[in-house]
Design an enzyme around this catalytic site. Sequence first.
Site, PDB file in Angstrom:
ATOM      1  CG  ASP A  32      -0.642  -0.050   2.509  1.00 43.71           C
ATOM      2  OD1 ASP A  32       1.101  -0.717   2.049  1.00 43.71           O
ATOM      3  OD2 ASP A  32      -0.598  -0.019   4.044  1.00 43.71           O
ATOM      4  CG  HIS A 236      20.505   4.843 -19.544  1.00 48.65           C
ATOM      5  ND1 HIS A 236      19.925   4.379 -20.231  1.00 48.65           N
ATOM      6  CD2 HIS A 236      20.673   6.325 -20.482  1.00 48.65           C
ATOM      7  CE1 HIS A 236      19.300   5.328 -21.026  1.00 48.65           C
ATOM      8  NE2 HIS A 236      19.989   6.519 -20.902  1.00 48.65           N
ATOM      9  CG  ASP A 253      22.904  12.979 -16.830  1.00 51.93           C
ATOM     10  OD1 ASP A 253      22.201  14.138 -16.346  1.00 51.93           O
ATOM     11  OD2 ASP A 253      23.178  12.546 -17.787  1.00 51.93           O
ATOM     12  CG  ASP A 264      19.046  16.082 -18.827  1.00 52.95           C
ATOM     13  OD1 ASP A 264      20.269  15.413 -18.307  1.00 52.95           O
ATOM     14  OD2 ASP A 264      18.961  15.665 -19.433  1.00 52.95           O
ATOM     15  CG  HIS A 343      25.484  10.148 -25.816  1.00 54.50           C
ATOM     16  ND1 HIS A 343      24.657  10.886 -26.596  1.00 54.50           N
ATOM     17  CD2 HIS A 343      25.645   9.444 -25.006  1.00 54.50           C
ATOM     18  CE1 HIS A 343      25.846  11.824 -25.511  1.00 54.50           C
ATOM     19  NE2 HIS A 343      26.392  10.777 -24.903  1.00 54.50           N
ATOM     20  CG  HIS A 347      17.182  15.329 -24.637  1.00 53.49           C
ATOM     21  ND1 HIS A 347      16.741  15.595 -23.380  1.00 53.49           N
ATOM     22  CD2 HIS A 347      18.395  14.733 -23.414  1.00 53.49           C
ATOM     23  CE1 HIS A 347      17.616  15.737 -22.130  1.00 53.49           C
ATOM     24  NE2 HIS A 347      18.300  14.409 -22.386  1.00 53.49           N
ATOM     25  CG  HIS A 354      15.132  12.449 -22.352  1.00 49.38           C
ATOM     26  ND1 HIS A 354      14.455  10.879 -22.316  1.00 49.38           N
ATOM     27  CD2 HIS A 354      16.079  12.913 -22.848  1.00 49.38           C
ATOM     28  CE1 HIS A 354      16.022  11.139 -22.031  1.00 49.38           C
ATOM     29  NE2 HIS A 354      16.378  11.873 -21.946  1.00 49.38           N
ATOM     30  CD  GLU A 377      22.480  14.756 -23.465  1.00 53.75           C
ATOM     31  OE1 GLU A 377      23.667  14.341 -22.371  1.00 53.75           O
ATOM     32  OE2 GLU A 377      21.377  15.056 -23.300  1.00 53.75           O
ATOM     33  CE1 TYR A 381      29.607   8.675 -22.289  1.00 54.48           C
ATOM     34  CE2 TYR A 381      29.375   9.079 -24.383  1.00 54.48           C
ATOM     35  CZ  TYR A 381      29.055   8.829 -22.663  1.00 54.48           C
ATOM     36  OH  TYR A 381      28.153  10.404 -22.571  1.00 54.48           O
ATOM     37  NE  ARG A 399      25.637  12.214 -19.647  1.00 57.94           N
ATOM     38  CZ  ARG A 399      26.070  11.448 -19.398  1.00 57.94           C
ATOM     39  NH1 ARG A 399      26.517  10.284 -20.385  1.00 57.94           N
ATOM     40  NH2 ARG A 399      25.915  11.295 -18.548  1.00 57.94           N
ATOM     41  CD  GLU A 401      23.031  16.822 -19.798  1.00 55.14           C
ATOM     42  OE1 GLU A 401      23.095  15.789 -19.322  1.00 55.14           O
ATOM     43  OE2 GLU A 401      21.773  16.243 -20.379  1.00 55.14           O
TER      44      GLU A 401
END
Length: 430
Positions: A32, A236, A253, A264, A343, A347, A354, A377, A381, A399, A401
């Site tokens: 719950d 990710h 990130d 972002d 990537h 975006h 996004h 960004e 890698y 990265r 960004e």
Amino acid sequence: MLFHMRRAAVAQAMGTGVMVLFSAPVAYRNRDVEHEYRQDSDFYYLTGFDEPESAAVLLADEGRGRLVMFVRPRHPERDVWDGRRVGVEGARELHGADEAFPIQELNNRLPELLRGRRRLFHRLGRYRDRDDLILWAIDTVRARGRSPYLWPTEIVDPEPILHEMRWRKDEGEVRAMQRAADVTCEGHLAAMRRARPGGYEYEVDAALREAFRRLGSERCAYPPIVGAGANGTTLHYRANSGPLRDGDLLLVDAGAEVAYYASDVTRTFPINGRFSPDQRAAYEVVLAAQEAAIARCVPGSSIEDVHAAAVELLVVGMVRLGLLRGEPQKLIEEGAYRRYFMHRTSHYLGMDVHDVGAYFIDQKPRLMEPGVVLTVEPGLYISPQDEDAPPGLRGLGIRIEDDVLITPAGPRVLTAEIPRKIEDVEAACR
Ligand code: CA
């Protein structure tokens, strides 16, 4: 009032018809216990109403709109447990509904609201139980035999209207996004201060969240990624549980959400406060690519152009670093760079991280306009197992960004206060 003006614009775009929007459903975490509730962005955009179990029906007649809301009624007993609800009265007085009813009356009243209207704006397929309700309501109107009334014969996706509006941010939205960016800045500065050899990724995660909440952000715009060393090469990565080792980089990130608008941002910095020569060389490649890409964030260029600018400099850098061999133009055509940059560069950004808005129109990349906000960004890698890469570069994940607003005068970097140049990053880490 803001939401009223938005509804008026939507009604204008609808012409004559009826739009039905539903609140986001409550999601259960276990038994719950509910997941933290966050209103559906389209629903909030038109109503400013953040409670679950509600529906908004926008009736448009020749461009003039009227709002009927269905909400959870006040309930003195439930209020003791869950806090005060806005209620039917509040929906009218605070949220500008022309009429409001308890949500329990939605089923009974929906056929009547659809009656006499040919066009129904409803997003099919998102929530099947709501589709069922809508189809049942249409059928109920239609079934009234020789009724002189029309019923909806056209179901139209409301998203093109709503998302077209959301794609261009107005002044108030830009202010909200700047606030989200400013809060995010404090979070990243706190992360840079907190990271130290011998610590853990979750300590940095905690520093980010502490700063965001302390400065009034309701929540993170998305789960933060805090990846040390080779964890930074997992796009990710979410565990945020690894150790912070002397000599490694840390990729962070993370972005705050403020008043339903997202930021972002990614920064990559040395855990011990000093870039090694290899790290510095790789970082400079990503930074140069980002700067070239940001320069393309002007009205009339497309997100594809921004991406192409980043890729061009990344590939030149990959060759210089010894990751790729060959003619840069050919490496771009062959897509060889995707081994190290897999990537896209950008975006849209807004209420959703996004964010909505078409990327292509008639299969051609859409040209950007003032008011559009996007991320820029680029990254690099290099797998720790990559035996073709120079040893000093293996396991690096970098990265950078930022959030960029398109203005008539060129790109405005909303997150420009967050250190990005090597000497500024090193200073912030001390
Ligand atoms: Ca990001």
